[in-house]
Design a protein around this motif. Sequence first.
Motif, PDB file in Angstrom:
ATOM      1  N   VAL A  74       0.850  -1.193   0.000  1.00  0.00           N
ATOM      2  CA  VAL A  74       0.000   0.000   0.000  1.00  0.00           C
ATOM      3  C   VAL A  74       0.889   1.247   0.000  1.00  0.00           C
ATOM      4  N   GLY A  75       0.697   2.099  -1.005  1.00  0.00           N
ATOM      5  CA  GLY A  75       1.468   3.333  -1.099  1.00  0.00           C
ATOM      6  C   GLY A  75       2.383   3.334  -2.302  1.00  0.00           C
ATOM      7  N   THR A  76       1.856   3.663  -3.485  1.00  0.00           N
ATOM      8  CA  THR A  76       2.655   3.563  -4.709  1.00  0.00           C
ATOM      9  C   THR A  76       3.866   4.489  -4.690  1.00  0.00           C
ATOM     10  N   ALA A  77       3.722   5.686  -4.138  1.00  0.00           N
ATOM     11  CA  ALA A  77       4.857   6.613  -4.121  1.00  0.00           C
ATOM     12  C   ALA A  77       6.028   6.032  -3.329  1.00  0.00           C
ATOM     13  N   TYR A  78       5.725   5.357  -2.216  1.00  0.00           N
ATOM     14  CA  TYR A  78       6.781   4.792  -1.379  1.00  0.00           C
ATOM     15  C   TYR A  78       7.439   3.587  -2.054  1.00  0.00           C
ATOM     16  N   TRP A  79       6.644   2.736  -2.678  1.00  0.00           N
ATOM     17  CA  TRP A  79       7.145   1.467  -3.187  1.00  0.00           C
ATOM     18  C   TRP A  79       7.640   1.546  -4.628  1.00  0.00           C
ATOM     19  N   GLN A  80       7.369   2.643  -5.341  1.00  0.00           N
ATOM     20  CA  GLN A  80       7.670   2.676  -6.770  1.00  0.00           C
ATOM     21  C   GLN A  80       9.153   2.479  -7.066  1.00  0.00           C
ATOM     22  N   GLY A  81      10.019   3.084  -6.255  1.00  0.00           N
ATOM     23  CA  GLY A  81      11.456   2.917  -6.470  1.00  0.00           C
ATOM     24  C   GLY A  81      11.879   1.461  -6.382  1.00  0.00           C
ATOM     25  N   LEU A  82      11.316   0.740  -5.416  1.00  0.00           N
ATOM     26  CA  LEU A  82      11.641  -0.682  -5.275  1.00  0.00           C
ATOM     27  C   LEU A  82      11.123  -1.462  -6.474  1.00  0.00           C
ATOM     28  N   ILE A  83       9.898  -1.177  -6.903  1.00  0.00           N
ATOM     29  CA  ILE A  83       9.330  -1.883  -8.048  1.00  0.00           C
ATOM     30  C   ILE A  83      10.151  -1.609  -9.301  1.00  0.00           C
ATOM     31  N   ASP A  84      10.567  -0.357  -9.493  1.00  0.00           N
ATOM     32  CA  ASP A  84      11.397  -0.022 -10.652  1.00  0.00           C
ATOM     33  C   ASP A  84      12.703  -0.792 -10.619  1.00  0.00           C
ATOM     34  N   TRP A  85      13.304  -0.920  -9.447  1.00  0.00           N
ATOM     35  CA  TRP A  85      14.562  -1.663  -9.327  1.00  0.00           C
ATOM     36  C   TRP A  85      14.351  -3.152  -9.607  1.00  0.00           C
ATOM     37  N   ILE A  86      13.250  -3.715  -9.100  1.00  0.00           N
ATOM     38  CA  ILE A  86      12.959  -5.125  -9.355  1.00  0.00           C
ATOM     39  C   ILE A  86      12.820  -5.370 -10.856  1.00  0.00           C
ATOM     40  N   ARG A  87      12.079  -4.480 -11.536  1.00  0.00           N
ATOM     41  CA  ARG A  87      11.874  -4.645 -12.982  1.00  0.00           C
ATOM     42  C   ARG A  87      13.137  -4.292 -13.780  1.00  0.00           C
ATOM     43  N   GLY A  88      13.751  -3.166 -13.425  1.00  0.00           N
ATOM     44  CA  GLY A  88      14.844  -2.650 -14.229  1.00  0.00           C
ATOM     45  C   GLY A  88      16.179  -3.327 -13.988  1.00  0.00           C
ATOM     46  N   THR A  89      16.333  -3.963 -12.827  1.00  0.00           N
ATOM     47  CA  THR A  89      17.609  -4.610 -12.509  1.00  0.00           C
ATOM     48  C   THR A  89      17.447  -6.127 -12.366  1.00  0.00           C
ATOM     49  N   LEU A  90      16.651  -6.563 -11.418  1.00  0.00           N
ATOM     50  CA  LEU A  90      16.507  -8.006 -11.200  1.00  0.00           C
ATOM     51  C   LEU A  90      15.956  -8.713 -12.435  1.00  0.00           C
ATOM     52  N   LEU A  91      14.838  -8.207 -12.950  1.00  0.00           N
ATOM     53  CA  LEU A  91      14.225  -8.834 -14.120  1.00  0.00           C
ATOM     54  C   LEU A  91      15.068  -8.628 -15.371  1.00  0.00           C
ATOM     55  N   ALA A  92      15.571  -7.408 -15.569  1.00  0.00           N
ATOM     56  CA  ALA A  92      16.351  -7.107 -16.773  1.00  0.00           C
ATOM     57  C   ALA A  92      17.613  -7.953 -16.862  1.00  0.00           C
ATOM     58  N   GLU A  93      18.203  -8.274 -15.718  1.00  0.00           N
ATOM     59  CA  GLU A  93      19.433  -9.076 -15.716  1.00  0.00           C
ATOM     60  C   GLU A  93      19.159 -10.568 -15.579  1.00  0.00           C
ATOM     61  N   GLY A  94      17.880 -10.950 -15.599  1.00  0.00           N
ATOM     62  CA  GLY A  94      17.543 -12.361 -15.550  1.00  0.00           C
ATOM     63  C   GLY A  94      17.685 -13.000 -14.182  1.00  0.00           C
ATOM     64  N   LYS A  95      17.718 -12.175 -13.127  1.00  0.00           N
ATOM     65  CA  LYS A  95      17.851 -12.723 -11.780  1.00  0.00           C
ATOM     66  C   LYS A  95      16.524 -13.278 -11.272  1.00  0.00           C
ATOM     67  N   ILE A  96      15.416 -12.815 -11.832  1.00  0.00           N
ATOM     68  CA  ILE A  96      14.095 -13.365 -11.535  1.00  0.00           C
ATOM     69  C   ILE A  96      13.372 -13.579 -12.858  1.00  0.00           C
TER      70      ILE A  96
END
Length: 279
Positions: free
Chosen positions: A194-216
């Motif tokens: 709950v709270g998109t402004a707070y969590w957006q940075g984490l979500i961006d990192w999950i998508r842009g780093t973890l997912l982009a590099e094939g870690k998930i």
Amino acid sequence: MAEQDNPTLNVAQRTRTSTEDERLLQSPAEQPESLDFTRSDPWRVLRIMGEFVEGFDTLARIGPAVTIFGSARTPADHPEYAAARETARLLGEAGFGIITGGGPGVMEAANRGARDAGVQSIGCNIELPFEQGINPYVDVAINFRYFFVRKTMFVKYAEAFIIFPGGFGTMDELFEALTLIQTGKVRDFPVVLVGTAYWQGLIDWIRGTLLAEGKISPEDVNMLVVTDSLEEAVQTIVRCYDEISATSGRPPRRSKASRSGTAGTAEGTPASPEKADAQ
């Protein structure tokens, strides 16, 4: 309202000694050669077993419940406090008990919302190096000295997690849940942020780093629901629970509309029928 006294915990703070968790994780090289048996690892195993037994015995009949996490530092006049309280109230009216860490901040707000809805308000407190009392809105309190035992209770007796902005402890619970879901240890377990402004940075990192590099994997990203809508957060959990209860041994919810004055109380009456061990 002031915190409830919690004399069985925080012994370390009162006696200026280390906590049980700290002693358990201490390197063997740092331990004294002549160790009292009650300070040894085999004895700790018995204490750990006792905490599991107490937790299982206390929570086995609470019925469907949701665990709510968030910062202990959130003041009562903060919008996140009000949001956590309202979310817990909505969940309670939908037929879920509320489980928290039993402390202040978002935890207090969620327990308060459970009281508002007249459902079981449960606090799983933990021994810390500093004082942490039980917030005054907890009806069923369980004290833990070991984080991993406490975290087992959060997952085993909850149907979902709702996570408000928080610090390291909140992140620990978030990634613990995601790891358990990813590895198939728990299934049909919504995790709502709950709270998109707070969590957006984490979500961006999950998508842009973890997912982009094939870690998930791409489907791993879908394990999270991020929203600003309290109603959406609650309905996500209600919808998932109802779909699973229709085809499994989980008991149906007993929403406020279907209850007739039999909501959970401080005396321990379950807010709904016994939950099957479906996890």
